[in-house]
Design a protein around this motif. Structure first.
Motif, short mmCIF file in Angstrom:
data_model
loop_
_atom_site.label_atom_id
_atom_site.label_comp_id
_atom_site.label_asym_id
_atom_site.label_seq_id
_atom_site.Cartn_x
_atom_site.Cartn_y
_atom_site.Cartn_z
N LYS A 78 0.98 -1.34 -0.18
CA LYS A 78 0.14 0.10 0.00
C LYS A 78 0.62 1.20 -0.10
O LYS A 78 0.65 2.21 -0.67
CB LYS A 78 -1.03 -0.02 1.10
CG LYS A 78 -1.89 -1.07 1.23
CD LYS A 78 -3.09 -0.75 2.19
CE LYS A 78 -2.47 -0.84 3.64
NZ LYS A 78 -1.80 -2.11 4.17
N THR A 79 1.91 1.32 1.06
CA THR A 79 2.68 2.53 0.81
C THR A 79 3.33 2.64 -0.48
O THR A 79 3.44 4.06 -0.87
CB THR A 79 3.92 2.18 2.07
OG1 THR A 79 3.12 2.01 3.44
CG2 THR A 79 4.64 3.40 1.96
N ARG A 80 3.86 1.74 -1.26
CA ARG A 80 4.53 2.01 -2.35
C ARG A 80 3.39 2.61 -3.38
O ARG A 80 3.88 3.22 -4.39
CB ARG A 80 5.20 0.86 -2.91
CG ARG A 80 6.19 0.27 -2.09
CD ARG A 80 7.10 1.63 -1.68
NE ARG A 80 8.05 1.32 -0.48
CZ ARG A 80 8.19 2.28 0.27
NH1 ARG A 80 7.72 3.62 0.07
NH2 ARG A 80 8.75 2.35 1.42
N ASP A 100 2.47 9.97 6.89
CA ASP A 100 3.81 9.25 6.87
C ASP A 100 3.71 8.39 8.14
O ASP A 100 4.47 8.81 9.09
CB ASP A 100 5.01 9.59 6.35
CG ASP A 100 6.23 8.83 6.33
OD1 ASP A 100 5.65 7.45 6.31
OD2 ASP A 100 7.32 9.06 6.19
N ILE A 101 2.97 7.34 8.18
CA ILE A 101 2.69 6.77 9.47
C ILE A 101 4.14 5.88 10.06
O ILE A 101 4.47 6.16 10.98
CB ILE A 101 1.66 5.70 9.50
CG1 ILE A 101 0.32 6.35 9.31
CG2 ILE A 101 1.27 4.86 11.07
CD1 ILE A 101 -0.18 7.42 10.32
N VAL A 265 4.80 15.98 3.25
CA VAL A 265 4.98 14.63 4.16
C VAL A 265 4.81 15.06 5.75
O VAL A 265 5.74 15.61 6.16
CB VAL A 265 6.36 13.94 3.84
CG1 VAL A 265 6.40 12.69 4.48
CG2 VAL A 265 6.43 13.53 2.47
N LEU A 266 3.95 14.39 6.21
CA LEU A 266 3.64 14.51 7.74
C LEU A 266 4.33 13.40 8.45
O LEU A 266 3.65 12.44 8.30
CB LEU A 266 2.07 14.79 8.07
CG LEU A 266 1.92 15.27 9.48
CD1 LEU A 266 2.63 16.51 10.10
CD2 LEU A 266 0.35 15.29 9.70
N PHE A 307 -3.70 11.56 1.15
CA PHE A 307 -3.76 10.29 1.46
C PHE A 307 -3.67 10.17 2.80
O PHE A 307 -2.83 10.59 3.70
CB PHE A 307 -2.49 9.74 0.54
CG PHE A 307 -2.74 9.70 -0.72
CD1 PHE A 307 -3.19 8.56 -1.31
CD2 PHE A 307 -1.93 10.62 -1.52
CE1 PHE A 307 -3.09 8.31 -2.93
CE2 PHE A 307 -2.12 10.56 -2.93
CZ PHE A 307 -2.60 9.49 -3.38
N LEU A 308 -4.53 9.64 3.38
CA LEU A 308 -4.62 9.33 4.88
C LEU A 308 -4.77 8.14 5.21
O LEU A 308 -5.44 7.27 4.87
CB LEU A 308 -6.21 10.10 5.47
CG LEU A 308 -6.80 11.40 5.01
CD1 LEU A 308 -7.86 12.02 5.51
CD2 LEU A 308 -5.71 12.14 5.51
N ASP A 309 -3.56 7.82 5.83
CA ASP A 309 -3.15 6.38 6.18
C ASP A 309 -3.76 6.11 7.50
O ASP A 309 -4.09 6.88 8.32
CB ASP A 309 -1.62 6.44 6.30
CG ASP A 309 -1.01 4.92 6.07
OD1 ASP A 309 -2.15 3.85 5.97
OD2 ASP A 309 0.03 4.68 6.21
#
Length: 530
Positions: A78-80, A100-101, A265-266, A307-309
């Motif tokens: 999913k991240t990629r 960025d979890i 990127v948070l 994009f909300l992870d």
């Protein structure tokens, strides 16, 4: 935003002679992704165990404000997928926000490394892979972690979102809204948590109880519960997330000098032990954008894509009011050119009313080891359109970097379900080195604006200064500057607690209640260059 005619636009893929020889179902799938306008290239069609590189699976750029879902079990890629989509959005002039979890998306600013795996994947899907870095800004909640600090004032955050963080029930949530109403009307600015605690403490004190009676429906017992929840929240180290300068979400929809969208990127890995906090902060960012951005209607490219992870954290233990607010925000924000992708393990993590608005789907592999896993798999299959695939079999057999895709076509209709081998990201697939990350943060033009926290006079100081007075009105008079020190009318702003940062915090109009949005967040004025 760059003129759309200057942005790169790949020609629509043609269905090749090889693809034309496929069974009718596979040919129909391939034809469903032959778009004419600009699009993101996701990968190549998988059919009957074979990768068909001439049948490219894409998503129209104009449809990315119709929201989406990226789902799949841990470790399925999913991240990629987020990284791949963010790169192509940036390249086509669309700013991106990434939560960025795990801390491994920071590498998007650095060129990727060519190796055998990357070369093999690129060859399989006919990808012209070039190591490329993309413009990025790095943020951290409250400065915890490496990044530009992102803070919100308590008044800007609002009672609905704060209730979610404090885990208040519906009655307590309504009571907290009354406390905000009281503070707004009395000009008691709620900048940080100690301001809110001071107001609640005052209302539950002997001298504040007469004021408490003026707030309909708020009992001393409920106010006490809220106070205890606040105290416990502060004890967990949450104070640093609230205060000034408050982050201006207008920083997010930006492009660089080359016209590429900036990727924000948070970093959230440092606050993983506070999932309710970081997930709700993400919703605050979205809600703040919602009521500040102008209406655009249908556009040829989004203004910004979120994009909300770990999206399930938004909905876990959420009140009915919170869920209604999310649903309304997601439904309405697309007309402002903002797309939202929820990233989670299964579609059932997202409420049905929200899921119904997610037109673009990238579903990675699911596992079926337990009865609950089987239920989740069956529920996921039912959320897809009719398909010639045996989706239960496909979803449990997908490899890392493969997914089942359906998106909205340029006409707004769902595309055929397509099992897809995804492309490889062109930026670094992993975290940026610590030195490089710290250098990027320090060199950012935003760092000086947000790096240092400011603690100016607000509700806490006014109530402390006015102790012994009969009520907040006398406290206000005791705290107000006198003579030439008194602020002029020009310096006063419309809402009593509406401040974005110290530079915009020039004064207060006492007794004027703040206008609040769907989430109870404060509506603001004086935004820079909106």
């Amino acid at each position: 935003m760059p003129d759309r005619e200057t942005m790169p636009s790949a020609p629509a893929p043609e269905v090749s002679a090889r693809a034309a020889a496929l069974p009718q179902d596979a040919l129909r799938i391939a034809s469903g992704y032959a778009f004419s306008g600009p699009a993101l290239h996701l990968g190549a069609l998988l059919w009957d165990g074979q990768c068909l590189p001439d049948a490219q699976i894409r998503v129209p750029l104009a449809m990315l404000n119709r929201h989406g879902l990226v789902a799949g079990a841990t470790g399925t890629g999913k991240t990629r997928t987020l990284q791949l989509m963010a790169e192509q959005l940036s390249a086509q002039g669309v700013p991106v926000f990434l939560a960025d979890i795990k801390g491994d998306l920071s590498g998007i600013a650095a060129p990727g490394r060519r190796d055998a795996r990357v070369e093999g994947r690129a060859a399989e899907v006919h990808q012209s892979w070039t190591a490329t870095g993309f413009p990025a800004e790095y943020y951290a909640l409250g400065g915890i972690g490496r990044g530009i600090p992102v803070r919100a004032t308590v008044t800007g955050f609002g009672p609905v979102l704060l209730s979610k963080v404090l885990r208040l029930n519906r009655t307590q949530e309504q009571s907290l809204a009354l406390i905000f109403h009281y503070a707004d009307s009395k000009g008691l600015e709620l900048i940080d948590l100690k301001d809110l605690r001071a107001v609640v403490t005052f209302l539950t004190s002997d001298e504040g109880r007469p004021e408490l009676k003026t707030i309909g429906g708020l009992s001393s017992a409920t106010a006490g519960v809220i106070l205890r929840s606040l105290t416990a929240f502060e004890a967990q180290g949450a104070s640093g997330f609230f205060g000034e300068p408050e982050f201006d979400t207008g920083e997010l929809p930006r492009t660089d000098e080359d016209g590429r969208g900036v990727v924000s990127v948070l970093e959230l890995s440092a606050v993983q032990d506070r999932p309710q906090l970081f997930s709700t902060f993400l919703m605050w960012l979205l809600a703040d954008l919602f009521h500040d951005l102008p209406e655009l209607g249908d556009v040829d490219r989004p203004r910004l894509v979120f994009f909300l992870d770990e999206a399930h954290l938004l909905f876990d233990d959420a009140s009915e009011a919170f869920l209604e607010s999310i649903t309304q925000t997601v439904r309405l924000i697309r007309s402002k050119g903002v797309g939202v992708f929820f990233v989670t393990q299964t579609p059932k993590d997202v409420p049905a009313d929200v899921l119904a608005q997610l037109g673009n789907r990238v579903q990675h592999a699911l596992r079926a080891f337990t009865p609950d896993d089987h239920k989740a798999l069956n529920a996921t299959v039912k959320t897809f359109p009719e398909s010639p695939y045996d989706l239960e079999e496909v979803l449990t057999g997908l490899g890392t970097g493969e997914a089942v895709v359906t998106v909205l076509s340029e006409r707004g209709a769902p595309t055929p379900v397509a099992a897809t081998r995804l492309r490889a990201p062109e930026s670094l697939m992993g975290p940026l080195g610590q030195d490089a990350l710290e250098r990027a943060v320090a060199e950012s033009a935003l760092y000086e604006r947000y790096a240092r926290a400011v603690d100016r006079e607000s509700a806490y100081e006014r109530l402390e200064r006015g102790r012994g007075a009969k009520g907040p009105d006398e406290m206000r008079d005791a705290a107000a500057p006198r003579g030439e020190e008194r602020k002029s009318a020009v310096e006063q702003v419309v809402g009593s607690g509406v401040f974005q940062s110290l530079a915009r915090s020039v004064g207060t109009q006492i007794g004027r209640e703040i206008t609040r949005s769907l989430f109870g967040t404060a509506r603001r004025s004086g935004r820079r260059g909106r």
